[in-house]
Enzyme design. Structure first.
Site, PDB file in Angstrom:
ATOM      1  N   HIS A   1      -3.805 -14.651  67.354  1.00  0.00           N
ATOM      2  CA  HIS A   1      -3.193 -14.930  66.062  1.00  0.00           C
ATOM      3  C   HIS A   1      -1.816 -15.539  66.268  1.00  0.00           C
ATOM      4  O   HIS A   1      -1.045 -15.086  67.110  1.00  0.00           O
ATOM      5  CB  HIS A   1      -3.051 -13.640  65.241  1.00  0.00           C
ATOM      6  CG  HIS A   1      -2.364 -13.860  63.930  1.00  0.00           C
ATOM      7  ND1 HIS A   1      -3.025 -14.367  62.830  1.00  0.00           N
ATOM      8  CD2 HIS A   1      -1.083 -13.680  63.550  1.00  0.00           C
ATOM      9  CE1 HIS A   1      -2.167 -14.471  61.826  1.00  0.00           C
ATOM     10  NE2 HIS A   1      -0.984 -14.066  62.236  1.00  0.00           N
TER      11      HIS A   1
ATOM     12  N   ASP B   1      -4.589  -5.681  51.186  1.00  0.00           N
ATOM     13  CA  ASP B   1      -3.513  -6.560  51.657  1.00  0.00           C
ATOM     14  C   ASP B   1      -3.325  -7.741  50.728  1.00  0.00           C
ATOM     15  O   ASP B   1      -2.197  -8.133  50.428  1.00  0.00           O
ATOM     16  CB  ASP B   1      -3.806  -7.049  53.081  1.00  0.00           C
ATOM     17  CG  ASP B   1      -2.810  -8.120  53.514  1.00  0.00           C
ATOM     18  OD1 ASP B   1      -1.612  -7.791  53.584  1.00  0.00           O
ATOM     19  OD2 ASP B   1      -3.212  -9.276  53.722  1.00  0.00           O
TER      20      ASP B   1
ATOM     21  N   ARG C   1       4.201  -8.233  46.737  1.00  0.00           N
ATOM     22  CA  ARG C   1       5.440  -8.345  47.527  1.00  0.00           C
ATOM     23  C   ARG C   1       6.111  -9.695  47.308  1.00  0.00           C
ATOM     24  O   ARG C   1       7.329  -9.806  47.262  1.00  0.00           O
ATOM     25  CB  ARG C   1       5.137  -8.149  49.015  1.00  0.00           C
ATOM     26  CG  ARG C   1       4.805  -6.709  49.385  1.00  0.00           C
ATOM     27  CD  ARG C   1       4.144  -6.629  50.759  1.00  0.00           C
ATOM     28  NE  ARG C   1       4.928  -7.266  51.785  1.00  0.00           N
ATOM     29  CZ  ARG C   1       4.428  -7.901  52.849  1.00  0.00           C
ATOM     30  NH1 ARG C   1       3.111  -7.945  53.048  1.00  0.00           N
ATOM     31  NH2 ARG C   1       5.215  -8.477  53.724  1.00  0.00           N
TER      32      ARG C   1
ATOM     33  N   SER D   1       0.301  -5.978  57.452  1.00  0.00           N
ATOM     34  CA  SER D   1      -0.473  -7.012  56.754  1.00  0.00           C
ATOM     35  C   SER D   1      -1.232  -7.886  57.764  1.00  0.00           C
ATOM     36  O   SER D   1      -2.450  -8.081  57.656  1.00  0.00           O
ATOM     37  CB  SER D   1       0.493  -7.859  55.915  1.00  0.00           C
ATOM     38  OG  SER D   1      -0.101  -9.046  55.470  1.00  0.00           O
TER      39      SER D   1
ATOM     40  N   LYS E   1      -5.640  -7.654  58.965  1.00  0.00           N
ATOM     41  CA  LYS E   1      -6.593  -8.765  58.920  1.00  0.00           C
ATOM     42  C   LYS E   1      -7.269  -8.975  60.280  1.00  0.00           C
ATOM     43  O   LYS E   1      -8.468  -9.262  60.361  1.00  0.00           O
ATOM     44  CB  LYS E   1      -5.889 -10.036  58.438  1.00  0.00           C
ATOM     45  CG  LYS E   1      -5.613  -9.987  56.931  1.00  0.00           C
ATOM     46  CD  LYS E   1      -4.784 -11.153  56.430  1.00  0.00           C
ATOM     47  CE  LYS E   1      -3.311 -10.897  56.591  1.00  0.00           C
ATOM     48  NZ  LYS E   1      -2.437 -11.527  55.616  1.00  0.00           N
TER      49      LYS E   1
HETATM   50  N1  URA Z   1       1.820 -13.166  56.825  1.00  0.00           N
HETATM   51  C1  URA Z   1       0.972 -12.187  56.439  1.00  0.00           C
HETATM   52  O1  URA Z   1      -0.220 -12.298  56.618  1.00  0.00           O
HETATM   53  N2  URA Z   1       1.493 -11.101  55.850  1.00  0.00           N
HETATM   54  C2  URA Z   1       2.802 -10.945  55.627  1.00  0.00           C
HETATM   55  O2  URA Z   1       3.186  -9.937  55.087  1.00  0.00           O
HETATM   56  C3  URA Z   1       3.667 -11.983  56.018  1.00  0.00           C
HETATM   57  C4  URA Z   1       3.147 -13.071  56.628  1.00  0.00           C
END
Ligand code: URA
Ligand code: CA
Length: 433
Positions: free
Chosen positions: A82, A161, A168, A183, A187
């Site tokens: 990632h 999320d 957020r 977050s 994923k």
């Molecule tokens: N990228 C994400 O996937 N989540 C966040 O909170 C910030 C950046």
């Protein structure tokens, strides 16, 4: 249990239990807990932080809020990579076939997303015929056969999320290390990875602009990954200037092909070897990171890496002849050279500004509905530290529009030329495991 008590506890600086975190996340996802209470909790976390245990609980609560991809039918250790995102970051396109060529299974789910250029899926779609839709059985079979497949995102992954990130975004609580780290990691874990290599970028083109916050985020994510039973390594890399030369979809596919053949930009190749050697090591295909790196260098030299890319493209319906004839990729109608106005040394290329220049050409998506122009983009002919003479081309613009005055303006804004020699930043700042 009551949400108000959980908010109050966090507000006063105490740690939440797994049960309290589960209650908040599940309740919010189902709609039992309203936005105003969840935003109050997010703000309390912003100020009071979370312990390593709380961060793991938050991450796993978000993982369990939706579907989880089951990759257990695929042989071997599934290592995912990632990147926190940058400009002209072609690494996934290179790393996937590169590590697959030495036996690490790459079962990649990728999104389209918004950005200066498209995502990995968009880039791959610049190859004629390339298909990213397939059922999970076909996907698993392809990975077992060729060690690599890339599929478009499907299923309902981490709905908690999605909802929380949206909240957020409008309550000034994005910028919180525990919330960002959980977050991103939720994923990755929901996507079925056994092990994870993170490329955390720092600099003007990155989400984390300064090195200290990039390190803090990297440590937080490594701790969550390891705490959740997924071996995780983070590399902190430079994104003060764009990576490689190409920024654009088809242009980056061409750059990936060059790199897989061992003829790519040196910074891009080096970052791929740095990340790839950790993937191979975590994938159990080498005893040490050094041995892994040697195997990757061999795969580039021997042609194994590019052969794997060819097999992968053909298996997903793409035209493999583009690998030896990249001129068959979509090409733009016009090219323009942006020339240096003075002699000297390149001292800065603001990555973010260059990214905007590429998106002005149509290389990226501005809204979810935008159409990407796969052919357009930029190729940087000079990078930080390079010497230039007045009139040398700094950048080549590939465009389908004739008026590129605004794009040229952005490019001049992003380049600085100094009369003294300049050293470029280190490419890799740190590795955290
Ligand atoms: N990228 C994400 O996937 N989540 C966040 O909170 C910030 C950046
Ligand atoms: Ca690039």
């Amino acid at each position: 249990m009551r949400m108000i008590d959980i908010i109050e506890k966090k507000r006063d600086g105490h740690s939440l239990t797994k049960e309290e975190i589960d209650f908040a996340v599940q309740g919010y996802t189902k709609g039992d807990i309203p936005d105003y209470q969840m935003s109050a909790l997010a703000m309390a976390i912003f100020y009071q932080d979370m312990t390593p245990e709380e961060r793991v609980h938050l991450t796993m609560a978000m993982v369990l809020s939706g579907d989880q991809i089951d990759l257990s039918d695929i042989d071997g250790i599934k290592v995912d990579k990632h990147s926190t995102g940058g400009v002209g970051d072609t690494t996934t396109l290179i790393l996937a076939p590169l590590v697959a060529s030495i036996g690490v299974p790459v079962a990649k789910m990728s999104g389209r997303g918004l950005g200066h250029t498209g995502g990995t899926i968009d880039k791959l779609e610049s190859i004629k015929g390339f298909q990213v839709e397939m059922d999970s059985k076909t996907f698993n079979e392809l990975v077992n056969k060729n060690k690599i497949a890339v599929v478009g995102q499907s299923g309902n992954l981490t709905p908690a999320d999605k909802k929380l990130y949206g909240l957020r975004d409008v309550t000034a609580t994005v910028d919180s290390i525990p919330l960002i780290a959980s977050s991103i990691m939720s994923k990755k874990i929901a996507s079925g990875a056994d092990a994870i290599v993170l490329d955390v970028k720092t600099g003007s083109g990155a989400f984390m602009k300064d090195l200290d916050s990039a390190k803090e985020l990297a440590k937080a994510m490594v701790q969550i990954g390891n705490g959740a039973g997924r071996k995780t390594i983070a590399v902190i890399s430079d994104m003060s200037q764009p990576l490689g030369f190409a920024i654009g979809n088809a242009l980056e596919v061409k750059e990936a092909i060059d790199t897989l053949k061992g003829k790519g930009p040196k910074d891009l190749e080096e970052l791929c070897l740095t990340l790839g050697s950790r993937m191979v090591y975590l994938g159990g295909k080498a005893e040490t990171v050094e041995e892994a790196r040697e195997k990757l260098v061999d795969a580039m030299k021997s042609g194994k890496a590019i052969e794997t890319f060819k097999t992968f493209v053909a298996a997903q319906g793409g035209d493999p002849s583009i690998i030896d004839q990249p001129e068959k990729l979509p090409t733009a109608a016009h090219t323009f050279e942006v020339e240096a106005k003075q002699d000297g040394y390149i001292s800065e290329i603001i990555a973010n500004e260059i990214g905007i220049a590429a998106s002005l050409l149509g290389a990226g998506r501005v809204t979810k509905e935008s159409q990407i122009d796969l052919a357009v983009g930029l190729v940087l002919n000079k990078k930080v530290g390079d010497q230039v003479r007045k009139g040398d081309s700094l950048v080549t613009i590939y465009s389908n529009q004739e008026d590129v005055a605004e794009v040229i303006g952005k490019i001049y804004e992003s380049y600085s030329i100094s009369s003294e020699p300049v050293d470029s930043n280190p490419l890799v700042y740190d590795v955290i495991s």
